[in-house]
Design an enzyme around this catalytic site. Structure first.
Site, mmCIF file in Angstrom:
data_model
loop_
_atom_site.group_PDB
_atom_site.id
_atom_site.type_symbol
_atom_site.label_atom_id
_atom_site.label_comp_id
_atom_site.label_asym_id
_atom_site.label_seq_id
_atom_site.Cartn_x
_atom_site.Cartn_y
_atom_site.Cartn_z
ATOM 1 N N CYS A 93 0.805 -1.227 0.000
ATOM 2 C CA CYS A 93 0.000 0.000 0.000
ATOM 3 C C CYS A 93 0.836 1.275 0.000
ATOM 4 O O CYS A 93 0.622 2.177 -0.820
ATOM 5 C CB CYS A 93 -0.981 -0.013 1.165
ATOM 6 N N HIS A 144 -2.358 0.900 6.849
ATOM 7 C CA HIS A 144 -2.791 0.717 5.452
ATOM 8 C C HIS A 144 -3.185 2.076 4.908
ATOM 9 O O HIS A 144 -3.760 2.895 5.628
ATOM 10 C CB HIS A 144 -3.973 -0.254 5.371
ATOM 11 N N HIS A 156 -6.175 1.281 -3.691
ATOM 12 C CA HIS A 156 -5.264 0.727 -2.694
ATOM 13 C C HIS A 156 -4.818 -0.662 -3.143
ATOM 14 O O HIS A 156 -5.266 -1.180 -4.158
ATOM 15 C CB HIS A 156 -5.961 0.654 -1.330
#
Length: 185
Positions: A93, A144, A156
């Site tokens: 990510c 994240h 993402h």
């Protein structure tokens, strides 16, 4: 004049319809009306904070934002690889975010927790395309990150799908793990 005579005169006047009855203002009534008029003449309609208004108006992406969104969309479908930071390696990510922003002249730290320290905090209601959205996943804090594209969607790395994908901010998984957002543009 006696009481009965007064009642008879008043009753006759009222029943004949020729008299006009007016109530006299109670003492202080005129002062009250004047006070009310002065309050109303000086009253100002409350206005919301301009920044709050601007935050609610969806804006069209500027040139740099549009380039970042285009770069991010071009990465859709790329493989997800822990520690990856390029199309040839695949992405995790923070590697995806760092790569996309670097392609557009903005240098960000390598990991999501350090990226979270950059930029201005943005409330969920004020999110704009290009903002970075953070979630608490495998460890506490910002673990994240994705790039907000508007409409409660973000790009993402989806480990469950194994590719760079579009996520939904309203997905129960992300709602439960939402950590915050930053604007770096």
């Amino acid at each position: 004049m006696n009481r009965w005579a007064l009642i008879a005169v008043l009753a006759g006047t009222l029943l004949s319809g020729t008299a006009e009855v007016q109530a006299a203002p109670a003492p202080g009534y005129n002062q009250f009306v004047q006070s009310l008029d002065s309050i109303l003449s000086g009253a100002v309609m409350p206005v919301a904070d301009e920044q709050q208004i601007v935050a609610r108006i969806p804006s069209l992406p500027n040139g740099q934002t549009a380039q970042i969104l285009s770069s991010a969309r071009n990465m859709l479908g790329q493989p997800v690889v822990w520690g990856g930071a390029s199309p040839s390696q695949g992405f995790d990510c923070s590697g995806l975010v760092q790569y996309v922003y670097r392609q557009n002249g903005i240098n960000l730290p390598r990991t999501s927790d350090l990226q979270f320290l950059v930029g201005r905090t943005v409330s969920p209601a004020a999110l704009q395309p290009g903002d970075l959205v953070y979630f608490t996943t495998y460890e506490p804090g910002a673990s994240h990150v994705g790039i907000y594209i508007g409409g409660d969607k973000f790009i993402h790395t989806s480990f469950s799908q194994g590719i760079v994908a579009i996520g939904d901010m309203n997905d129960a998984y992300f709602v439960k793990r939402y950590y915050g957002a930053k604007r770096v543009l």
